[in-house]
Design an enzyme around this catalytic site. Sequence first.
Site, mmCIF file in Angstrom:
data_model
loop_
_atom_site.group_PDB
_atom_site.id
_atom_site.type_symbol
_atom_site.label_atom_id
_atom_site.label_comp_id
_atom_site.label_asym_id
_atom_site.label_seq_id
_atom_site.Cartn_x
_atom_site.Cartn_y
_atom_site.Cartn_z
ATOM 1 N N ARG A 73 -22.745 -1.077 59.594
ATOM 2 C CA ARG A 73 -22.332 -2.081 61.106
ATOM 3 C C ARG A 73 -21.105 -2.624 60.267
ATOM 4 O O ARG A 73 -20.284 -3.467 61.284
ATOM 5 C CB ARG A 73 -23.175 -3.477 61.583
ATOM 6 C CG ARG A 73 -24.565 -2.568 61.470
ATOM 7 C CD ARG A 73 -24.863 -2.398 62.919
ATOM 8 N NE ARG A 73 -23.778 -2.807 63.717
ATOM 9 C CZ ARG A 73 -24.609 -3.107 64.942
ATOM 10 N NH1 ARG A 73 -25.952 -3.516 64.620
ATOM 11 N NH2 ARG A 73 -24.570 -4.111 65.932
ATOM 12 N N ARG A 101 -18.659 -6.894 65.759
ATOM 13 C CA ARG A 101 -18.017 -7.621 67.146
ATOM 14 C C ARG A 101 -16.870 -8.055 65.349
ATOM 15 O O ARG A 101 -15.898 -8.962 66.430
ATOM 16 C CB ARG A 101 -18.808 -7.966 67.396
ATOM 17 C CG ARG A 101 -19.274 -8.270 68.923
ATOM 18 C CD ARG A 101 -19.735 -8.306 69.415
ATOM 19 N NE ARG A 101 -21.304 -9.216 68.371
ATOM 20 C CZ ARG A 101 -21.996 -10.116 68.498
ATOM 21 N NH1 ARG A 101 -21.735 -10.580 69.190
ATOM 22 N NH2 ARG A 101 -23.759 -9.930 68.182
ATOM 23 N N ARG A 159 -14.154 -1.858 73.035
ATOM 24 C CA ARG A 159 -15.173 -2.238 73.324
ATOM 25 C C ARG A 159 -15.020 -2.332 74.945
ATOM 26 O O ARG A 159 -15.857 -2.227 76.296
ATOM 27 C CB ARG A 159 -16.584 -2.449 72.880
ATOM 28 C CG ARG A 159 -17.044 -1.671 72.151
ATOM 29 C CD ARG A 159 -17.582 -0.032 72.690
ATOM 30 N NE ARG A 159 -18.883 -1.349 73.055
ATOM 31 C CZ ARG A 159 -19.686 -1.548 72.872
ATOM 32 N NH1 ARG A 159 -20.134 -1.780 71.687
ATOM 33 N NH2 ARG A 159 -21.061 -2.539 74.120
ATOM 34 N N ASP A 206 -26.416 4.615 68.210
ATOM 35 C CA ASP A 206 -27.486 3.848 67.386
ATOM 36 C C ASP A 206 -28.853 3.866 67.404
ATOM 37 O O ASP A 206 -28.407 5.726 67.554
ATOM 38 C CB ASP A 206 -27.282 2.752 68.424
ATOM 39 C CG ASP A 206 -28.244 1.657 68.364
ATOM 40 O OD1 ASP A 206 -27.931 1.191 67.446
ATOM 41 O OD2 ASP A 206 -29.789 1.724 67.982
ATOM 42 N N TYR A 233 -39.768 -0.043 67.474
ATOM 43 C CA TYR A 233 -39.631 -0.740 69.437
ATOM 44 C C TYR A 233 -39.797 -0.124 70.644
ATOM 45 O O TYR A 233 -39.945 -1.515 71.772
ATOM 46 C CB TYR A 233 -37.796 0.209 69.359
ATOM 47 C CG TYR A 233 -36.540 -0.729 68.242
ATOM 48 C CD1 TYR A 233 -36.526 -2.367 68.700
ATOM 49 C CD2 TYR A 233 -36.303 -0.401 67.345
ATOM 50 C CE1 TYR A 233 -35.353 -2.920 68.428
ATOM 51 C CE2 TYR A 233 -35.396 -1.429 66.925
ATOM 52 C CZ TYR A 233 -35.182 -2.453 67.150
ATOM 53 O OH TYR A 233 -34.066 -2.838 66.013
HETATM 54 O O1 1CP Z 1 -20.942 0.382 62.161
HETATM 55 C C1 1CP Z 1 -21.916 1.035 61.994
HETATM 56 O O2 1CP Z 1 -22.838 0.619 60.959
HETATM 57 C C2 1CP Z 1 -22.379 2.289 63.149
HETATM 58 C C3 1CP Z 1 -23.280 1.576 63.829
HETATM 59 C C4 1CP Z 1 -24.267 1.171 64.582
HETATM 60 C C5 1CP Z 1 -25.807 1.439 63.458
HETATM 61 C C6 1CP Z 1 -25.874 1.981 61.694
HETATM 62 C C7 1CP Z 1 -24.870 0.450 65.412
HETATM 63 C C8 1CP Z 1 -24.461 0.172 66.733
HETATM 64 N N1 1CP Z 1 -26.580 0.399 65.307
HETATM 65 C C9 1CP Z 1 -26.778 0.569 63.872
HETATM 66 C C10 1CP Z 1 -28.459 1.226 63.600
HETATM 67 C C11 1CP Z 1 -29.280 0.374 64.296
HETATM 68 N N2 1CP Z 1 -29.458 -0.221 66.273
HETATM 69 C C12 1CP Z 1 -30.675 -0.095 63.435
HETATM 70 C C13 1CP Z 1 -30.276 -0.290 62.208
HETATM 71 C C14 1CP Z 1 -29.337 -0.951 60.923
HETATM 72 C C15 1CP Z 1 -29.591 -2.190 60.830
HETATM 73 O O3 1CP Z 1 -30.973 -2.615 60.764
HETATM 74 O O4 1CP Z 1 -28.893 -2.738 61.356
HETATM 75 C C16 1CP Z 1 -31.285 -0.940 64.319
HETATM 76 C C17 1CP Z 1 -32.785 -1.654 63.679
HETATM 77 C C18 1CP Z 1 -30.957 -0.560 65.410
HETATM 78 C C19 1CP Z 1 -31.107 -1.513 66.955
HETATM 79 C C20 1CP Z 1 -29.956 -1.987 67.376
HETATM 80 N N3 1CP Z 1 -29.650 -1.376 68.151
HETATM 81 C C21 1CP Z 1 -29.905 -4.091 67.233
HETATM 82 C C22 1CP Z 1 -31.264 -4.309 66.302
HETATM 83 C C23 1CP Z 1 -32.020 -5.629 67.466
HETATM 84 C C24 1CP Z 1 -33.247 -6.732 66.907
HETATM 85 O O5 1CP Z 1 -33.885 -5.199 67.255
HETATM 86 O O6 1CP Z 1 -33.334 -7.462 65.743
HETATM 87 C C25 1CP Z 1 -29.065 -3.994 68.534
HETATM 88 C C26 1CP Z 1 -28.449 -5.443 68.125
HETATM 89 C C27 1CP Z 1 -29.174 -2.942 68.696
HETATM 90 C C28 1CP Z 1 -27.261 -2.671 69.285
HETATM 91 C C29 1CP Z 1 -26.624 -2.229 68.780
HETATM 92 N N4 1CP Z 1 -26.322 -1.095 68.539
HETATM 93 C C30 1CP Z 1 -24.692 -1.073 67.462
HETATM 94 C C31 1CP Z 1 -24.442 -2.404 68.154
HETATM 95 C C32 1CP Z 1 -22.092 -2.327 68.159
HETATM 96 C C33 1CP Z 1 -24.710 -3.206 68.757
HETATM 97 C C34 1CP Z 1 -24.527 -3.805 69.139
HETATM 98 C C35 1CP Z 1 -24.630 -4.140 70.710
HETATM 99 C C36 1CP Z 1 -23.127 -3.852 71.646
HETATM 100 O O7 1CP Z 1 -22.082 -3.678 71.278
HETATM 101 O O8 1CP Z 1 -23.089 -3.921 72.388
#
Ligand code: 1CP
Length: 348
Positions: A26, A30, A39, A75, A150
Amino acid sequence: MDTSPPVLIQAMRCEPVGRTPVWFMRQAGRSLPEYRALRGGGSILEAVADPELAAELTLQPVRRYGVDAAILFSDIVVPLVAIGVGIEVQPGRGPVLDQRFSSDDDVGRLRPLEPESDLPAMLDTIRIVLHETDVPLIGFAGAPFTLASYLVEGGPSRTFALTKRLMHAEPEAWHRLLGAIAQISLASLRAQILAGASAVQLFDSWVGALSRAEYEEFALPASRTILEGLADLAAPRIHFGVGTGELLAPMAAAGADVLGVDWRVPLDVAAARAAGSAPGKLALQGNLDPAICLAPTDVVLEATDSVLGAARQLPGHVFNLGHGVLPETDPGVLKAIVEHVHERTEQQ
Ligand code: 1CP
């Protein structure tokens, strides 16, 4: 001309390295002001549908931190959305389904993924990133357990109660669901590698909710299908989960080249737990606690040294956090970590 592979790939293959490579899960996000500026308020799904924007968001942390890898801005739910599953990614919450999966009938909602027609924006993003940087790009997908959680819960969960109910009450439906997801993640990862990703990471973020026996019966087989399904391609495979201290041995046997470890288990202890499970040499990735990065820089760099100390005897080490960067992290701290790891591990 230097034709040796990038240091990230050398470390992942347990080859000698000039210095330890670093990237952050990640790393785009933010905590970067330039990310927030670019964004704006739109949904992440809109951002990943725009290859120029997604490529720029992928490259921002490479420029800012000097990391040894880019990770594709996408994602884990993107391939599911691409085949028509109704999922919204709500800011501050995560993926939420319009209709959760509750029975065997719902497995029929997952059709096979055809990456070239279903994920054109993702593949274009990869091509743009490759054109813009020499830093290797890591592609990724969600592991079947984490994606299934999910679909079955309908959104983020703390207990995974509905997921475990399905697993234990209707094991045949569960295995059909995981098998279908495995084929989708496998197709996505193969396409990402063929488009130019140098390595891939399988994120099983929430699998730490399972006991070892549950993991071996209900999660491992589908993850192995994915990891072994990539064996004919040259790109190294990382296998990562959170809260997996009890699962490191079976995870090491699933067919990856690199095992990602969260912050709870020191890397030397993790290596001992994984020893003997992997078919060949296994590199480790990790594992500084992302919350420590909120402390003053001298404290963070001391903790960084402990990670490097625990990694000293490993055949291969990729420095990372034990999970994703927290949004409140100071970007200057992450840059200091990258410089510190590079300095401390530079071979004379
Ligand atoms: O910089 C990076 O790493 C690339 C971006 C990235 C990655 C690798 C995003 C963007 N998502 C992910 C993978 C992801 N998504 C995972 C595996 C990694 C981890 O464990 O953190 C998971 C579980 C998700 C699911 C997800 N998407 C969540 C977690 C929710 C929960 O169950 O608690 C969330 C908050 C998102 C939204 C998301 N994905 C990515 C971003 C930047 C965001 C934030 C929302 C946004 O900015 O609108």
